[in-house]
Design an enzyme around this catalytic site. Structure first.
Site: not given
Ligand code: CMC
Length: 392
Positions: A271, A328
């Site tokens: 998140h 989720d």
């Molecule tokens: N699986 C594997 N690696 C992950 C995941 C995951 N679900 N989420 C984040 N990471 C890693 C990402 O690759 C990055 O790694 P590194 O530092 O080595 O590059 C690090 O963790 C930070 O992630 P980020 O993508 O920079 O974080 P963000 O704040 O931009 O993204 C997020 C947040 C929710 C989009 C992301 O965690 C994600 O894609 N999660 C999976 C999709 C998901 O479950 N979404 C629902 C979010 S909650 C409800 C809503 O908002 O609808």
């Protein structure tokens, strides 16, 4: 460009001051208008929470009765909207249908387009949207199934009426199961607002141009649809089913999610703001066990989800990055248990988030915020001269 601060993805940029939702991502705290999400999910009804978010206070008995009555007066949609449903193929994703039909409300209620709306006119638009969105959502499912449409049953409350429109058959008496109604009520409350997330920011930025509430919410629905946002709830179940079909090899998918050459992520994990357990996920996980028990359902996907969580939370990759299950992760298992089809999961999220979108749109309008218009740092070509086609 020297004056522009760059923050791609707005990771640290506050775009507004808001009095609606408080979120502490390190401690895992979420409150609506000061009330803890745990207490609201336990004790309140979804419409009470909707009123709280939109108008700032919990309603008393009288205001709540009026609010509910106003909503039931508007649950029907214009008959001409059926023609729009008829135009969609059965294969249409219900989120696309929902956003189109919500946007079409601007055509049926053009007064909503007037930027000099009176408070009464704004309230009427709010009531119409709260009342009609469940009807549109249920009809998008009926359209997909090729079933006859069920008209709203105003003798039922908000959640029970939605279930009626989804599942009642014309030839059978429909009695909504109180366990299912309660489960839906809780899930909708837990999704009702989450400060400046992607879809809410979309609603605010569209609203900042003085566009109507219907258009702003239609835009919010589209933002929510993406798999990194609300679309994740559908993706979680699909991922768990994939793991099940692959012999339950959870470690393989955890490894895949860690592999930087693979675009696969653990859906329902991580998140932007929570660097601790998502408080909503905590509540939903417990609710999931309770509801499945009460309904006498054993879903092997729940076992896979729990095991997956256990493995991921011990893995240094997830620990270092503070990636925990989010809202989720377990919600889809409850939706599945109460009979909601997978492609409707994100629609359910939209129904829950609607009061939050409305509250944020209203707050933005009342505080007369300027138009949302981020800046950029230009990195393209310097000035060039036009080259005639034959010389290229
Ligand atoms: N699986 C594997 N690696 C992950 C995941 C995951 N679900 N989420 C984040 N990471 C890693 C990402 O690759 C990055 O790694 P590194 O530092 O080595 O590059 C690090 O963790 C930070 O992630 P980020 O993508 O920079 O974080 P963000 O704040 O931009 O993204 C997020 C947040 C929710 C989009 C992301 O965690 C994600 O894609 N999660 C999976 C999709 C998901 O479950 N979404 C629902 C979010 S909650 C409800 C809503 O908002 O609808």
């Amino acid at each position: 460009t020297g004056l522009v601060t760059l923050d791609i993805g707005y990771k640290n940029t506050g775009a507004t001051k808001s009095a609606i939702t408080f979120l502490d991502g390190d401690l895992g705290i979420l409150r609506y208008r000061g009330y803890s999400i745990e207490e609201l999910a336990e004790k309140a009804s979804f419409l009470e929470v909707a009123y709280l978010l939109i108008y700032g206070e919990l309603p008393n008995k009288e205001t709540f009765e009026k609010f509910k009555k106003d909503i039931t007066l508007h649950t029907l949609v214009h008959e001409d909207m059926r023609k729009i449903f008829d135009g969609f193929p059965a294969s249409a994703h219900p989120m696309g249908v929902l956003s189109s039909l919500v946007c079409s409300l601007t055509a049926f209620y053009p007064a909503s387009l007037n930027p000099n709306r009176s408070p009464d006119a704004v309230n009427l638009t709010i009531i119409r949207l709260l009342a009609k969105m469940p009807t549109i959502a249920a009809w998008s499912y009926k359209n997909e199934m090729g079933h006859p449409l069920n008209y709203p049953n105003n003798a039922l409350d908000y959640c029970a009426n939605f279930l009626y429109m989804m599942f009642a058959y014309p030839t059978e008496k429909y009695e909504p199961d109180p366990v299912v109604v309660d489960a839906l009520n809780k899930l909708l409350i837990l999704h009702a607002d989450h400060e400046q997330n992607c879809s809410t920011s979309t609603v605010r930025i569209v609203g900042s141009s003085q566009a109507s509430l219907y258009s702003a919410v239609a835009a919010g629905i589209n933002a929510l649809w993406g798999p990194l946002h609300g679309g994740a709830n559908q993706e979680v179940i699909e991922m768990l089913e994939m793991i099940q079909a692959d012999g339950g090899n959870i470690q393989k998918y955890v490894d895949k999610a860690k592999d930087k050459n693979d675009t696969f992520r653990l859906m329902g994990f991580g998140h932007r703001v929570y660097k601790n357990f998502d408080p909503r996920a905590r509540i939903i996980k417990v609710a999931c066990d309770n509801i499945l028990n009460k309904l006498g359902i054993h879903d092997p996907l729940l076992e896979i989800a729990k095991k997956l969580e256990e493995i991921a939370l011990k893995d240094p990759y997830f620990v270092e990055r503070k990636l925990y299950p989010n809202v989720d992760f377990y919600s889809g298992i409850i939706y599945k248990a109460i009979g909601i089809p997978t492609e409707m999961f994100t629609v359910m999220f939209a129904l829950g988030r609607l009061p939050g979108w409305i509250a944020q749109w209203r707050e933005l309008n009342m505080s007369r915020e300027p138009i949302g218009r981020p800046r950029q740092i230009y990195i393209g070509e310097k000035e060039r001269k036009y080259v005639p086609m034959e010389n290229r």
